[in-house]
Design an enzyme around this catalytic site. Sequence first.
Site, PDB file in Angstrom:
ATOM      1  N   PRO A   9      50.213   4.701  31.273  1.00 53.67           N
ATOM      2  CA  PRO A   9      49.377   3.498  31.128  1.00 53.67           C
ATOM      3  C   PRO A   9      47.953   3.856  30.700  1.00 53.67           C
ATOM      4  O   PRO A   9      47.374   4.799  31.216  1.00 53.67           O
ATOM      5  CB  PRO A   9      49.365   2.894  32.534  1.00 53.67           C
ATOM      6  CG  PRO A   9      50.443   3.572  33.285  1.00 53.67           C
ATOM      7  CD  PRO A   9      50.685   4.888  32.629  1.00 53.67           C
ATOM      8  N   GLU A  10      47.428   3.118  29.741  1.00 53.43           N
ATOM      9  CA  GLU A  10      46.036   3.278  29.322  1.00 53.43           C
ATOM     10  C   GLU A  10      45.276   2.016  29.741  1.00 53.43           C
ATOM     11  O   GLU A  10      45.819   1.170  30.450  1.00 53.43           O
ATOM     12  CB  GLU A  10      45.969   3.498  27.804  1.00 53.43           C
ATOM     13  CG  GLU A  10      46.770   4.724  27.352  1.00 53.43           C
ATOM     14  CD  GLU A  10      46.681   4.981  25.853  1.00 53.43           C
ATOM     15  OE1 GLU A  10      45.650   4.643  25.254  1.00 53.43           O
ATOM     16  OE2 GLU A  10      47.641   5.516  25.289  1.00 53.43           O
ATOM     17  N   ARG A  31      57.843   9.879  39.001  1.00 57.95           N
ATOM     18  CA  ARG A  31      57.453  11.291  38.917  1.00 57.95           C
ATOM     19  C   ARG A  31      56.393  11.718  39.928  1.00 57.95           C
ATOM     20  O   ARG A  31      56.074  12.901  40.028  1.00 57.95           O
ATOM     21  CB  ARG A  31      57.004  11.603  37.487  1.00 57.95           C
ATOM     22  CG  ARG A  31      58.170  11.401  36.512  1.00 57.95           C
ATOM     23  CD  ARG A  31      57.815  11.769  35.106  1.00 57.95           C
ATOM     24  NE  ARG A  31      57.488  13.179  34.975  1.00 57.95           N
ATOM     25  CZ  ARG A  31      57.083  13.730  33.846  1.00 57.95           C
ATOM     26  NH1 ARG A  31      56.949  13.002  32.768  1.00 57.95           N
ATOM     27  NH2 ARG A  31      56.800  15.015  33.793  1.00 57.95           N
TER      28      ARG A  31
END
Length: 272
Positions: A2-3, A112
């Site tokens: 995500p940015e 993760r």
Amino acid sequence: MPELPEVETVVRELREEICGDIISSVEIFRSNPIVQGDLDMFQEQLCGRKFMDVRRRAKYLIFNLEPKRYLVAHLRMTGKFIVSDPLPEPTKYNRVWFNLESGRQMIFDDIRCFGTLEVYDDLADSKSLQKLGIEPLSKAMTLGYFKKNLGSSKREIKSVLLDQKIIAGLGNIYVSEILFRSRIHPQRSAGSINKREWSLIIKYTKYILQEAIKNNGTTISDFRRVDDKTGAFQQFLQVYDKKEQPCTECGTPIQRIVQQQRSTFFCPECQR
Ligand SMILES: [Zn+2]
């Protein structure tokens, strides 16, 4: 990963869902390495606090609590927040449940486990927040800022725009798109960028981020919104992940190169 637009999307949706609600309990299913500090302390510091606001700084989510305290989260690769009615048991990648007095749950889910959750009484104590550069959608984003800090820099423009200490919130996808629109080759040195080109970078950074926010972000692989829907900006990408596809401007095949172990996509004809 995500940015800025994806985090902004999550922040806006969470604000709608949880503001005014109170944390009744916190259940941790896998803490390491997500939850920073002592686990009992983490739970104790949050229980009974009310969500007053959710906001964004760079790619961090900041939850303002009352009595005054802050929960600071970073999604990293695969972290996401889900707000739902109570689940009978955690699903595979649920890491932390924030049970709310309304009966709903805010779930931190992370395949993760690179995401982070931290609690602060004072945001000035967060070293990571203190180190961040300017917000690309703020008034600090000026020609003067870049000329002053990077006017003689030999670093590649792609790496500079990814550097969170200089400009915070951009990542691989949006930097490729910004440089394509600005017609600047990603391997140019920052010091070689002239005033006209910096102005284009500023203009297209703001334009692309705003358009991406309007479209609830970009979903290439993992990004999901609070209701598990995907973003929609991927359909407007012009170079990212388009290796060998014809450039939308000139038809030349888009190239992929690796800079600092990360993919960059660009048009060798349009970007000089
Ligand atoms: Zn082209």
